[in-house]
Design a protein around this motif. Structure first.
Motif, PDB file in Angstrom:
ATOM      1  N   GLY A 150     -83.217 -35.011  14.415  1.00 41.62           N
ATOM      2  CA  GLY A 150     -84.039 -34.106  13.618  1.00 41.62           C
ATOM      3  C   GLY A 150     -85.471 -34.045  14.147  1.00 41.62           C
ATOM      4  O   GLY A 150     -85.800 -34.643  15.177  1.00 41.62           O
ATOM      5  N   PRO A 151     -86.319 -33.313  13.453  1.00 40.89           N
ATOM      6  CA  PRO A 151     -86.060 -32.598  12.203  1.00 40.89           C
ATOM      7  C   PRO A 151     -85.300 -31.291  12.424  1.00 40.89           C
ATOM      8  O   PRO A 151     -85.389 -30.689  13.495  1.00 40.89           O
ATOM      9  N   VAL A 152     -84.554 -30.862  11.403  1.00 42.82           N
ATOM     10  CA  VAL A 152     -83.877 -29.568  11.469  1.00 42.82           C
ATOM     11  C   VAL A 152     -84.931 -28.474  11.338  1.00 42.82           C
ATOM     12  O   VAL A 152     -85.805 -28.535  10.474  1.00 42.82           O
ATOM     13  N   ARG A 153     -84.825 -27.487  12.190  1.00 47.42           N
ATOM     14  CA  ARG A 153     -85.802 -26.393  12.153  1.00 47.42           C
ATOM     15  C   ARG A 153     -85.085 -25.061  12.377  1.00 47.42           C
ATOM     16  O   ARG A 153     -84.116 -24.977  13.126  1.00 47.42           O
ATOM     17  N   SER A 154     -85.547 -24.040  11.683  1.00 43.60           N
ATOM     18  CA  SER A 154     -85.037 -22.689  11.895  1.00 43.60           C
ATOM     19  C   SER A 154     -85.909 -21.993  12.929  1.00 43.60           C
ATOM     20  O   SER A 154     -87.120 -22.225  12.997  1.00 43.60           O
ATOM     21  N   VAL A 155     -85.266 -21.151  13.740  1.00 42.22           N
ATOM     22  CA  VAL A 155     -85.964 -20.510  14.851  1.00 42.22           C
ATOM     23  C   VAL A 155     -85.743 -19.006  14.792  1.00 42.22           C
ATOM     24  O   VAL A 155     -84.601 -18.534  14.682  1.00 42.22           O
ATOM     25  N   ARG A 156     -86.820 -18.265  14.842  1.00 38.61           N
ATOM     26  CA  ARG A 156     -86.773 -16.806  15.002  1.00 38.61           C
ATOM     27  C   ARG A 156     -87.473 -16.466  16.309  1.00 38.61           C
ATOM     28  O   ARG A 156     -88.602 -16.915  16.549  1.00 38.61           O
ATOM     29  N   GLN A 157     -86.821 -15.676  17.135  1.00 41.35           N
ATOM     30  CA  GLN A 157     -87.442 -15.259  18.389  1.00 41.35           C
ATOM     31  C   GLN A 157     -86.875 -13.914  18.817  1.00 41.35           C
ATOM     32  O   GLN A 157     -85.781 -13.514  18.396  1.00 41.35           O
ATOM     33  N   ASP A 158     -87.624 -13.228  19.659  1.00 40.52           N
ATOM     34  CA  ASP A 158     -87.179 -11.935  20.172  1.00 40.52           C
ATOM     35  C   ASP A 158     -86.193 -12.152  21.320  1.00 40.52           C
ATOM     36  O   ASP A 158     -86.100 -13.260  21.873  1.00 40.52           O
ATOM     37  N   PRO A 159     -85.445 -11.116  21.700  1.00 36.62           N
ATOM     38  CA  PRO A 159     -84.443 -11.282  22.767  1.00 36.62           C
ATOM     39  C   PRO A 159     -85.034 -11.733  24.102  1.00 36.62           C
ATOM     40  O   PRO A 159     -84.354 -12.418  24.878  1.00 36.62           O
ATOM     41  N   LEU A 160     -86.274 -11.360  24.395  1.00 35.43           N
ATOM     42  CA  LEU A 160     -86.891 -11.756  25.660  1.00 35.43           C
ATOM     43  C   LEU A 160     -87.535 -13.145  25.592  1.00 35.43           C
ATOM     44  O   LEU A 160     -87.938 -13.686  26.621  1.00 35.43           O
ATOM     45  N   GLY A 161     -87.671 -13.697  24.402  1.00 35.22           N
ATOM     46  CA  GLY A 161     -88.272 -15.024  24.267  1.00 35.22           C
ATOM     47  C   GLY A 161     -89.775 -15.032  24.432  1.00 35.22           C
ATOM     48  O   GLY A 161     -90.356 -16.048  24.823  1.00 35.22           O
ATOM     49  N   LEU A 162     -90.445 -13.903  24.093  1.00 32.41           N
ATOM     50  CA  LEU A 162     -91.907 -13.862  24.194  1.00 32.41           C
ATOM     51  C   LEU A 162     -92.559 -14.640  23.052  1.00 32.41           C
ATOM     52  O   LEU A 162     -93.549 -15.346  23.263  1.00 32.41           O
ATOM     53  N   LEU A 163     -92.024 -14.480  21.856  1.00 32.44           N
ATOM     54  CA  LEU A 163     -92.551 -15.162  20.688  1.00 32.44           C
ATOM     55  C   LEU A 163     -91.428 -16.001  20.066  1.00 32.44           C
ATOM     56  O   LEU A 163     -90.261 -15.587  20.045  1.00 32.44           O
ATOM     57  N   ARG A 164     -91.805 -17.156  19.560  1.00 34.45           N
ATOM     58  CA  ARG A 164     -90.823 -18.080  18.990  1.00 34.45           C
ATOM     59  C   ARG A 164     -91.447 -18.762  17.776  1.00 34.45           C
ATOM     60  O   ARG A 164     -92.409 -19.514  17.901  1.00 34.45           O
ATOM     61  N   ARG A 165     -90.875 -18.505  16.622  1.00 34.24           N
ATOM     62  CA  ARG A 165     -91.415 -19.039  15.371  1.00 34.24           C
ATOM     63  C   ARG A 165     -90.452 -20.106  14.834  1.00 34.24           C
ATOM     64  O   ARG A 165     -89.274 -19.836  14.633  1.00 34.24           O
ATOM     65  N   GLN A 166     -90.983 -21.294  14.599  1.00 37.11           N
ATOM     66  CA  GLN A 166     -90.177 -22.403  14.110  1.00 37.11           C
ATOM     67  C   GLN A 166     -90.675 -22.840  12.734  1.00 37.11           C
ATOM     68  O   GLN A 166     -91.872 -22.916  12.496  1.00 37.11           O
ATOM     69  N   LEU A 167     -89.711 -23.143  11.866  1.00 34.15           N
ATOM     70  CA  LEU A 167     -90.021 -23.701  10.552  1.00 34.15           C
ATOM     71  C   LEU A 167     -89.247 -25.001  10.407  1.00 34.15           C
ATOM     72  O   LEU A 167     -88.032 -25.047  10.633  1.00 34.15           O
ATOM     73  N   ARG A 168     -89.936 -26.023  10.019  1.00 39.42           N
ATOM     74  CA  ARG A 168     -89.331 -27.353   9.892  1.00 39.42           C
ATOM     75  C   ARG A 168     -88.851 -27.558   8.460  1.00 39.42           C
ATOM     76  O   ARG A 168     -89.585 -27.338   7.510  1.00 39.42           O
ATOM     77  N   TRP A 169     -87.597 -28.054   8.329  1.00 37.42           N
ATOM     78  CA  TRP A 169     -86.987 -28.159   7.016  1.00 37.42           C
ATOM     79  C   TRP A 169     -86.659 -29.588   6.601  1.00 37.42           C
ATOM     80  O   TRP A 169     -86.420 -29.839   5.414  1.00 37.42           O
ATOM     81  N   THR A 170     -86.557 -30.516   7.519  1.00 42.75           N
ATOM     82  CA  THR A 170     -86.230 -31.902   7.159  1.00 42.75           C
ATOM     83  C   THR A 170     -87.118 -32.848   7.956  1.00 42.75           C
ATOM     84  O   THR A 170     -87.805 -32.443   8.901  1.00 42.75           O
TER      85      THR A 170
END
Length: 402
Positions: A150-170
Motif C-alpha cells: 500500500g497505500p491503495v490509490r486511485s489514478v486518473r490520467q489521460d491516454p497520453l500520460g501527460l497528467l496523472r492525478r492520484q488519490l490515496r485511500w488507505t
C-alpha cells in the motif's frame, strides 16, 4: 531581520497548494508544456505559422488531459491482508474492497497497490451508488523481507500520460516474511535442557542448587536458616548454595557475508538461529541473540522473528570472533553458547571465537552452507556442527548434545 516565519509560510503554501498541482504533471507533460510555451513564443515573435500550430496542438493536448483528470471520487477502500506475518515460501494473500459512497455513479478508474518495489494495478469498472467491488491478490514470498503493502490509490490520467492525478485511500501495511524455520525435535521435551552447562563453583546465598551449611551472619535471609541444625547444635546455621548457569541460551550470528560462500548460505544461517530461538521459547528458556549490528529483540517469539526478518548481511571488517566476544560480554550468565556462521572461517578462527565463552559453558559452532555434509566434529572443547540442509538441524544438534 529573521526569515524563519517567511520560509515556514512559503513551505506551508507549497505543501498545501503548489505541490499537489505540480505532482499532477508527468515528466512527459512537462516536456509538452515546455515545447508548447517555446512554440508560442517563437511563433508570435518571429511570425512562424508552423510554430504557432505546434503551440496550438500542445494547448489542445493539455486541455484534453485536464478533462480526463477532473471529477470527484468518493470511495471507501479496505485493504485486508489475511496474515501480516508469513514464513518464506508460504502463501500471502490479501483483498481490496472498494465501495462507492457517492450518490451518483462513478466512472472507471485504475486502483494501484504498491507491493514493495512493484505496483499492482486493479481496473475499477463503472460503479453505481453503493456498489462494492472486490479484488484478491497474492504476494510472492520467495525471500525473507519486510514488504510494504500500500497505500491503495486511485489514478486518473489521460491516454497520453501527460497528467496523472492520484488519490490515496488507505495507509501502508507491513508484511513480514519471516525466515523459514524447522522444529528441532517433534513432540519430545527438554532438548535444550540436554545442552545445559555445568554449575559453577561460585557460592551464592540465593539459588537453587544446595551446597552446604555455614554460620549465620547479620544480613542473611532468615528463610535460609536450617532450623533442624539449629535445634541440634544451638547455633544459627544457614544454607549455602552454588551459583548455577541455567536456562539462558546465547546465539552469536555472524552477518559478515565474507564468511558465507553464497547469499543462500547466509539465509540458511538466519533460519538456523531462528529455529534454535523458537525451540528455546517452546521450552520456556531465556535467550539472547546478537549480530554485528547489535541485539535482537527476544521478548516474544514474534518479536524475535520480526527482528530477524530485518537482518541484512553485508561485507564487514568484523568477524565471527567479534560478534562472539560481544555476545559473551553481554550475556555472561549463558548456559549454552552458539556461534552461527558460514563455511569460510577456518577451524582456528572458530576455536578462537568459541574461547570467549565463559568457562563451564557448552560452546557450539554451527557452520552453514548448502550442500555441506551434515555432521559434527570437535576442536578441543568446542563442538562444531555442519549444516547443509535446514531439515537436518534437529538431528545434528541432538547428536552434538549426546
Amino acid at each position: 531581520m529573521t526569515t524563519g516565519p517567511v520560509l515556514e509560510s512559503a513551505a506551508g503554501w507549497w505543501a498545501r497548494s503548489a505541490r499537489p498541482v505540480v505532482e499532477v504533471v508527468s515528466p512527459l507533460g512537462w516536456i509538452v508544456l515546455a515545447v508548447t510555451v517555446t512554440a508560442w513564443t517563437v511563433g508570435t515573435t518571429l511570425g512562424w505559422a508552423e510554430a504557432l500550430i505546434a503551440g496550438l496542438v500542445g494547448v489542445l493536448l493539455l486541455l484534453l488531459a485536464i478533462g480526463f483528470i477532473l471529477g470527484r471520487s468518493s470511495y471507501r477502500v479496505d485493504l485486508d491482508l489475511a496474515r501480516s506475518r508469513v514464513a518464506v515460501g508460504d502463501r500471502a494473500v490479501g483483498a481490496i474492497e472498494v465501495t462507492n459512497t457517492a450518490d451518483r455513479a462513478l466512472l472507471p478508474v485504475a486502483m494501484e497497490l504498491p507491493v514493495g518495489r512493484a505496483t499492482a494495478v486493479f481496473p475499477l469498472p463503472r460503479m453505481r451508488p453503493g456498489a462494492v467491488h472486490e479484488d484478491l491478490f497474492t504476494i510472492p514470498t520467495h525471500r525473507r523481507a519486510v514488504i510494504v503493502v500500500g497505500p491503495v490509490r486511485s489514478v486518473r490520467q489521460d491516454p497520453l500520460g501527460l497528467l496523472r492525478r492520484q488519490l490515496r485511500w488507505t495507509e501502508p501495511q507491513d508484511l513480514y516474511v519471516h525466515p523459514r524455520t524447522v522444529a528441532l525435535q517433534g513432540s519430545s521435551a527438554g532438548f535444550i535442557r540436554d545442552l545445559e552447562g555445568l554449575p559453577t563453583k561460585d557460592l551464592s546465598s540465593a539459588d537453587v542448587s544446595f551446597h552446604a551449611l555455614r554460620d549465620y551472619v547479620p544480613g542473611d535471609d532468615r528463610r535460609h536458616i536450617h532450623w533442624k541444625t539449629v535445634a541440634r547444635t544451638n547455633t544459627l546455621m544457614v544454607r549455602q548454595f552454588e551459583e548455577t548457569r541455567r536456562a539462558h541460551l546465547a546465539i552469536a550470528l555472524s552477518t559478515n557475508t565474507a564468511e558465507y560462500a553464497t547469499e543462500n548460505d547466509f539465509e540458511l544461517a538466519v533460519s538456523v538461529a531462528a529455529s534454535i530461538g523458537l525451540e528455546a521459547f517452546k521450552e520456556q528458556r531465556n535467550i539472547s541473540i546478537r549480530t554485528h549490528a547489535g541485539p535482537i529483540h527476544t521478548e516474544t517469539g514474534r518479536n524475535m522473528l520480526d527482528d530477524m526478518t530485518r537482518i541484512e548481511g553485508r561485507p564487514l571488517r568484523g568477524t565471527s570472533l567479534d560478534v562472539a566476544r560481544e555476545t559473551a560480554d553481554h550475556v555472561p550468565n549463558a548456559s549454552v553458547f552458539f556461534l552461527v556462521t558460514g563455511s569460510q572461517p577456518s577451524p582456528g578462527e572458530l576455536r578462537r571465537a568459541a574461547n570467549v565463552a565463559p568457562p563451564g559453558v557448552r560452546a557450539f559452532a554451527i557452520r552453514c552452507a548448502h550442500g555441506l555434509e551434515t555432521g559434527r566434529a570437535s576442536i578441543g572443547d568446542l563442538t562444531v556442527v555442519s549444516i547443509g540442509d535446514l531439515q537436518d538441524l534437529g538431528l545434528a544438534l541432538r547428536k552434538a548434545a549426546a
